[in-house]
Design an enzyme around this catalytic site. Structure first.
Site, PDB file in Angstrom:
ATOM      1  N   GLY A   1      79.722   8.970 -25.496  1.00 11.57           N
ATOM      2  CA  GLY A   1      79.636  10.369 -25.074  1.00 11.57           C
ATOM      3  C   GLY A   1      79.252  11.299 -26.220  1.00 11.57           C
ATOM      4  O   GLY A   1      78.707  12.383 -25.985  1.00 11.57           O
TER       5      GLY A   1
ATOM      6  N   GLU B   1      75.604  11.023 -26.364  1.00  8.28           N
ATOM      7  CA  GLU B   1      75.121  11.671 -25.129  1.00  8.28           C
ATOM      8  C   GLU B   1      75.167  13.198 -25.260  1.00  8.28           C
ATOM      9  O   GLU B   1      74.333  13.901 -24.688  1.00  8.28           O
ATOM     10  CB  GLU B   1      75.949  11.209 -23.924  1.00  8.28           C
ATOM     11  CG  GLU B   1      75.627   9.760 -23.507  1.00  8.28           C
ATOM     12  CD  GLU B   1      76.566   9.233 -22.439  1.00  8.28           C
ATOM     13  OE1 GLU B   1      77.796   9.281 -22.671  1.00  8.28           O
ATOM     14  OE2 GLU B   1      76.090   8.783 -21.384  1.00  8.28           O
TER      15      GLU B   1
ATOM     16  N   ALA C   1      83.708   9.469 -25.325  1.00 10.58           N
ATOM     17  CA  ALA C   1      84.714   9.941 -24.374  1.00 10.58           C
ATOM     18  C   ALA C   1      86.079   9.509 -24.905  1.00 10.58           C
ATOM     19  O   ALA C   1      86.164   8.621 -25.761  1.00 10.58           O
ATOM     20  CB  ALA C   1      84.439   9.312 -23.017  1.00 10.58           C
TER      21      ALA C   1
ATOM     22  N   GLU D   1      79.212   1.664 -25.250  1.00  8.36           N
ATOM     23  CA  GLU D   1      80.028   1.511 -24.035  1.00  8.36           C
ATOM     24  C   GLU D   1      80.101   0.067 -23.544  1.00  8.36           C
ATOM     25  O   GLU D   1      81.131  -0.378 -23.036  1.00  8.36           O
ATOM     26  CB  GLU D   1      79.469   2.397 -22.914  1.00  8.36           C
ATOM     27  CG  GLU D   1      79.773   3.876 -23.056  1.00  8.36           C
ATOM     28  CD  GLU D   1      78.758   4.625 -23.916  1.00  8.36           C
ATOM     29  OE1 GLU D   1      77.983   3.974 -24.656  1.00  8.36           O
ATOM     30  OE2 GLU D   1      78.750   5.863 -23.858  1.00  8.36           O
TER      31      GLU D   1
HETATM   32  C1  3H9 Z   1      82.210   6.713 -23.571  1.00  8.66           C
HETATM   33  O1  3H9 Z   1      81.879   7.527 -24.384  1.00  8.66           O
HETATM   34  C2  3H9 Z   1      81.863   6.785 -22.089  1.00  8.66           C
HETATM   35  C3  3H9 Z   1      80.802   7.826 -21.778  1.00  8.66           C
HETATM   36  O2  3H9 Z   1      79.511   7.285 -21.922  1.00  8.66           O
HETATM   37  C4  3H9 Z   1      80.912   8.289 -20.359  1.00  8.66           C
HETATM   38  C5  3H9 Z   1      82.183   8.944 -19.953  1.00  8.66           C
HETATM   39  C6  3H9 Z   1      82.102   9.555 -18.576  1.00  8.66           C
HETATM   40  N1  3H9 Z   1      88.911   7.650 -27.637  1.00  8.66           N
HETATM   41  O3  3H9 Z   1      88.732   2.808 -35.049  1.00  8.66           O
HETATM   42  P1  3H9 Z   1      89.616   3.655 -35.875  1.00  8.66           P
HETATM   43  C7  3H9 Z   1      91.239   6.254 -31.992  1.00  8.66           C
HETATM   44  S1  3H9 Z   1      83.171   5.378 -23.991  1.00  8.66           S
HETATM   45  C8  3H9 Z   1      90.198   7.694 -27.973  1.00  8.66           C
HETATM   46  O4  3H9 Z   1      90.796   3.028 -36.497  1.00  8.66           O
HETATM   47  P2  3H9 Z   1      87.515   4.001 -37.834  1.00  8.66           P
HETATM   48  C9  3H9 Z   1      91.655   4.837 -32.333  1.00  8.66           C
HETATM   49  O5  3H9 Z   1      92.335   4.244 -31.258  1.00  8.66           O
HETATM   50  C10 3H9 Z   1      83.505   5.607 -25.703  1.00  8.66           C
HETATM   51  N2  3H9 Z   1      90.682   7.276 -29.151  1.00  8.66           N
HETATM   52  O6  3H9 Z   1      88.796   4.458 -37.004  1.00  8.66           O
HETATM   53  C11 3H9 Z   1      92.527   5.069 -33.537  1.00  8.66           C
HETATM   54  O7  3H9 Z   1      93.802   5.493 -33.071  1.00  8.66           O
HETATM   55  P3  3H9 Z   1      95.131   5.070 -33.867  1.00  8.66           P
HETATM   56  C12 3H9 Z   1      82.373   5.206 -26.554  1.00  8.66           C
HETATM   57  C13 3H9 Z   1      89.807   6.792 -30.023  1.00  8.66           C
HETATM   58  O8  3H9 Z   1      87.264   5.084 -38.793  1.00  8.66           O
HETATM   59  C14 3H9 Z   1      91.859   6.259 -34.234  1.00  8.66           C
HETATM   60  O9  3H9 Z   1      91.062   6.890 -33.237  1.00  8.66           O
HETATM   61  N3  3H9 Z   1      82.772   5.272 -27.940  1.00  8.66           N
HETATM   62  C15 3H9 Z   1      88.445   6.709 -29.741  1.00  8.66           C
HETATM   63  O10 3H9 Z   1      87.691   2.611 -38.308  1.00  8.66           O
HETATM   64  C16 3H9 Z   1      90.982   5.857 -35.385  1.00  8.66           C
HETATM   65  O11 3H9 Z   1      90.066   4.859 -34.939  1.00  8.66           O
HETATM   66  C17 3H9 Z   1      83.283   4.210 -28.585  1.00  8.66           C
HETATM   67  O12 3H9 Z   1      83.411   3.135 -28.023  1.00  8.66           O
HETATM   68  C18 3H9 Z   1      87.991   7.171 -28.480  1.00  8.66           C
HETATM   69  N4  3H9 Z   1      86.695   7.138 -28.130  1.00  8.66           N
HETATM   70  O13 3H9 Z   1      86.342   3.937 -36.765  1.00  8.66           O
HETATM   71  C19 3H9 Z   1      83.660   4.427 -30.014  1.00  8.66           C
HETATM   72  N5  3H9 Z   1      87.810   6.171 -30.800  1.00  8.66           N
HETATM   73  O14 3H9 Z   1      94.981   5.648 -35.232  1.00  8.66           O
HETATM   74  C20 3H9 Z   1      85.023   3.879 -30.272  1.00  8.66           C
HETATM   75  C21 3H9 Z   1      88.757   5.943 -31.724  1.00  8.66           C
HETATM   76  O15 3H9 Z   1      96.222   5.645 -33.041  1.00  8.66           O
HETATM   77  N6  3H9 Z   1      85.504   4.133 -31.619  1.00  8.66           N
HETATM   78  N7  3H9 Z   1      89.966   6.309 -31.269  1.00  8.66           N
HETATM   79  O16 3H9 Z   1      95.137   3.571 -33.872  1.00  8.66           O
HETATM   80  C22 3H9 Z   1      85.057   3.470 -32.704  1.00  8.66           C
HETATM   81  O17 3H9 Z   1      84.171   2.646 -32.648  1.00  8.66           O
HETATM   82  C23 3H9 Z   1      85.731   3.774 -34.020  1.00  8.66           C
HETATM   83  O18 3H9 Z   1      86.963   4.361 -33.726  1.00  8.66           O
HETATM   84  C24 3H9 Z   1      84.968   4.734 -34.968  1.00  8.66           C
HETATM   85  C25 3H9 Z   1      85.880   5.090 -36.162  1.00  8.66           C
HETATM   86  C26 3H9 Z   1      83.714   4.014 -35.465  1.00  8.66           C
HETATM   87  C27 3H9 Z   1      84.597   5.996 -34.267  1.00  8.66           C
END
Ligand code: 3H9
Length: 687
Positions: free
Chosen positions: A101, A104, A62, A124
């Site tokens: 998400g 999911e 999400a 999450e």
């Molecule tokens: C969820 O899904 C809830 C659902 O179950 C239910 C909902 C109803 N959203 O980490 P990076 C941005 S909760 C918005 O440096 P990498 C991040 O801030 C979510 N922005 O890259 C950064 O911005 P900036 C569950 C996001 O290659 C840029 O993207 N998912 C999100 O080292 C690059 O990120 C997670 O918890 C997001 N979801 O790693 C996954 N994700 O450049 C969270 C990233 O401005 N994300 N950004 O600083 C991660 O673990 C890592 O970002 C990922 C990539 C492994 C994907």
């Protein structure tokens, strides 16, 4: 505005492509785009549907930036229900990381395939949340209760091969994913493969005791956190209720967590960590130096751990020690650490051997002539460090980065011992360096921009979380520890026992209480640091007298079997020690202190607001770029509970006015020398 989701019919397959850089997060336009595409697919000639992503990854979850704002339709669970309800086979094709998400989304599809390098997970819990778009209901139905609980309560992603073993994906596709997935979808059409809706399946048989077992584990590993327990409740609901009823429980609990302080704190840390990697005054296009080989001076615990961090990232390391004996000792500790990792199943024997092969040793500084980066990791003796830097200046090639792992010393002075201060920087690792994620990158006065940019990027390459600090005694983290440890020891001499102080802090959420930390780190460390200072700079003698007595008795902490506590030689379990209580009472009497009962709340406030007040100064002086950087330092380097968001976020959540009031109260009770309210705190609280 064009949609981040497009739809095209390719042969018999309706292809839904999500293209929302950088990580294909499920922002409102993506959710709407998927619904629109599903509507088209439902009515066109397609006989199967493929969901696939452009860019570096499948949907990473999400959109976290939308959390805490008014919700915007369509809701994610409804999007997935629509996708799953399609009456033609839906295939999800995963590359990169399908997280939260994102994973999911694939659970709402009927078939799942992935490239071999892909990972899937439901992280999450690391944001203080639970999978809120059907994950807690669909995953146990697909992969069984145990695997679902493990994945969701740990939040750790798993590789495609493991997901295949667990039945969470159906197929691994070698080669081009789009081509492979399209061909598979056509095969499914040709074989008249059924629509397989996970929501219509029942949860496989399981042992009912599994829930309590996971609750027990969560109480230990995630002490104080609510999200893991909510996850377990939701999975239990999946085993007792229909999909729709279970989904309502999931929704309710998700919203509760989303509104709660713990998730707000953990989301703050998520963004603070990414922000900390950015240096405000450094142009984005700052050139970087190439670092393909590293030298480390000092093969003790610290040097060895640093060597492993680089080797684990595939970067060859030369370890320098004073003589063969010290070198062999250092290398054998590294061997032991790798053997331990293999034994605990953290790495394969083969992978460990490959990493170990990247570390070589030498007693000759000439072995460092070609390395791109040298990190000095000898003990905290300023003169020794300067001598080493003068020597490195002579042997290292021009352009090599010269770093010190000092915890306290003045990096400007160390840089001045060379003819190339622009190449000198502080890289402060935390022990054990192969495990701890934090890296303080210390920018000295003359550190060149490209050296700083290189080290910030290098930190990510070796999987550390970098935070830049300016030069001051102790940098960000250890400087803040001074008031923290001072108050811990003052509480002890004023009336608390070491256990009371440690238990109060651990119940509040710290990974380990301060006196147990002192025992672990070695009481001699602080003792030696104090001895090196003139007496008037050592602070309030009441705050270190007991520690000095213990150090002088040879009670140096865990390593000598006794410190503030006594330790079982076999199990290393701590127990209170009457000798220590006697020392405390004797020293208190010598200071004329009338020991009193101290409430736990006072202990917590004195220690935590001690951190906050110093943190405010650190921001004010520009030592840290922003308050969030301090939070990252404390969460990753000092066992501060992530669900409280770090000291600065915690202060915000309590209210700065309240913090200021309490600091003033402590100033009035304990003296202005220890408790001068930081001007920034005064300003923010009174504005
Ligand atoms: C969820 O899904 C809830 C659902 O179950 C239910 C909902 C109803 N959203 O980490 P990076 C941005 S909760 C918005 O440096 P990498 C991040 O801030 C979510 N922005 O890259 C950064 O911005 P900036 C569950 C996001 O290659 C840029 O993207 N998912 C999100 O080292 C690059 O990120 C997670 O918890 C997001 N979801 O790693 C996954 N994700 O450049 C969270 C990233 O401005 N994300 N950004 O600083 C991660 O673990 C890592 O970002 C990922 C990539 C492994 C994907």
């Amino acid at each position: 505005m064009s949609s981040p989701v497009n739809y095209a019919l390719v042969g018999n397959v309706g292809v839904i492509t999500v293209d929302n850089p950088p990580v294909n997060a499920l922002s409102q336009p993506v959710r709407q785009g998927i619904v629109d595409a599903v509507d088209v697919a439902a009515g066109d000639a397609s006989k199967a549907v493929l969901v696939i992503c452009e860019g570096r990854t499948f949907i990473a979850g999400a959109d976290i930036t939308e959390f805490g704002k008014p919700p915007a339709e369509p809701w994610l669970p409804a999007v997935f229900d629509r996708l799953e309800a399609l009456d033609k086979p839906v295939v999800a094709a995963i590359h990169g990381t399908a997280l939260g998400g994102g994973f999911e989304t694939t659970l709402a599809a009927h078939y799942r395939c992935a490239v071999p390098t892909a990972k899937v997970g439901l992280p999450e819990v690391k944001l203080g949340l639970l999978p809120g778009a059907g994950g807690t209901q669909r995953l146990p139905r697909l992969g069984g209760v145990e695997a679902a609980l493990e994945l969701m309560t740990s939040g750790n992603p798993i590789p495609a091969a493991r997901a295949l073993e667990l039945g969470l994906i159906d197929k691994i596709i070698e080669g081009d994913l789009r081509e492979g997935a399209l061909a598979w979808a056509e095969e499914l059409v040709a074989s008249d493969a059924p629509v397989r809706r996970i929501s219509e399946q029942t949860v496989p048989a399981h042992d009912a005791a599994v829930f309590d077992r996971f609750r027990g584990v969560a109480a230990k590993r995630a002490r104080g956190q609510v999200a893991p327990l909510s996850i377990i409740d939701c999975v239990e609901a999946a085993t007792q209720m229909s999909f729709d009823e279970g989904s309502r429980v999931e929704r309710e609990k998700f919203m509760e967590l989303m509104r709660g302080a713990q998730s707000a704190a953990m989301r703050h840390l998520f963004f603070a960590e990414r922000q900390a990697a950015k240096i405000d005054d450094l142009p984005k296009d700052t050139a970087q130096r190439s670092v393909e080989s590293v030298g480390i001076v000092g093969g003790g615990t610290m040097g060895g751990g640093i060597a492993m961090s680089f080797a684990n990232a595939g970067i060859p390391v030369t370890l320098i020690e004073v003589d063969d004996e010290a070198l062999q000792r250092g290398l054998s500790i590294i061997d032991k650490n790798y053997a331990g990792s293999v034994k605990r199943g953290k790495v394969s024997e083969d992978a460990a051997q490959k990493c170990r092969a990247l570390i070589s040793g030498s007693t000759d500084y000439d072995s460092l002539t070609d390395v791109d980066l040298v990190i000095e990791a000898v003990f905290e003796d300023p003169d020794l460090k300067k001598t080493i830097f003068t020597r490195l200046d002579k042997v290292c090639k021009p352009g090599a980065i010269l770093a010190t792992n000092t915890s306290y010393q003045d990096v400007n002075e160390i840089a001045a011992a060379t003819e190339r201060p622009q190449d000198v920087i502080g890289l402060h690792f935390f022990s054990p360096a192969n495990i701890m994620k934090l890296l303080e990158v210390v920018r000295a006065e003359k550190t060149a921009d490209d050296v700083l940019a290189t080290c910030m990027a290098l930190a990510r390459r070796i999987r550390k979380v970098p935070v830049m600090s300016g030069v001051c005694y102790g940098f960000i983290g250890n400087r803040m520890l001074q008031p923290y440890f001072r108050e811990a020891q003052l509480c002890v001499i004023e009336g608390a026992t070491p256990e009371q102080v440690d238990n109060a802090m651990e119940s509040w959420g710290m990974a380990m209480g301060p006196l147990r930390v002192a025992d672990l780190a070695g009481i001699d460390v602080g003792y030696k640091a104090r001895q090196a200072l003139p007496e008037e700079q050592r602070g309030d003698p009441r705050s270190y007298r007991v520690a000095d007595v213990l150090a002088e008795m040879g009670r140096l902490g865990q390593k000598t079997g006794a410190g503030f506590y006594q330790y079982d030689p076999e199990t290393r379990k701590h127990a209170s020690d009457p000798v220590v209580l006697e020392i405390i009472e004797r020293e208190a009497a010598a200071f004329g202190i009338d020991r009193r009962e101290i409430p736990d709340e006072e202990i917590v406030d004195r220690l935590v607001y001690g951190l906050v007040n110093e943190g405010m100064r650190i921001v004010e002086e520009g030592i840290a770029q922003r308050p969030g950087d301090i939070d990252v330092v404390y969460a990753y380097g000092y066992g501060f509970p992530a669900w409280r968001g770090g000291p600065m976020h915690y202060a915000d959540s309590v209210g700065l006015e309240r913090v200021y009031e309490r600091v003033c109260e402590f100033r009035d009770r304990f003296g202005a020398e220890a408790w001068p309210p930081a001007p920034l705190l005064v300003q923010l609280a009174t504005e």
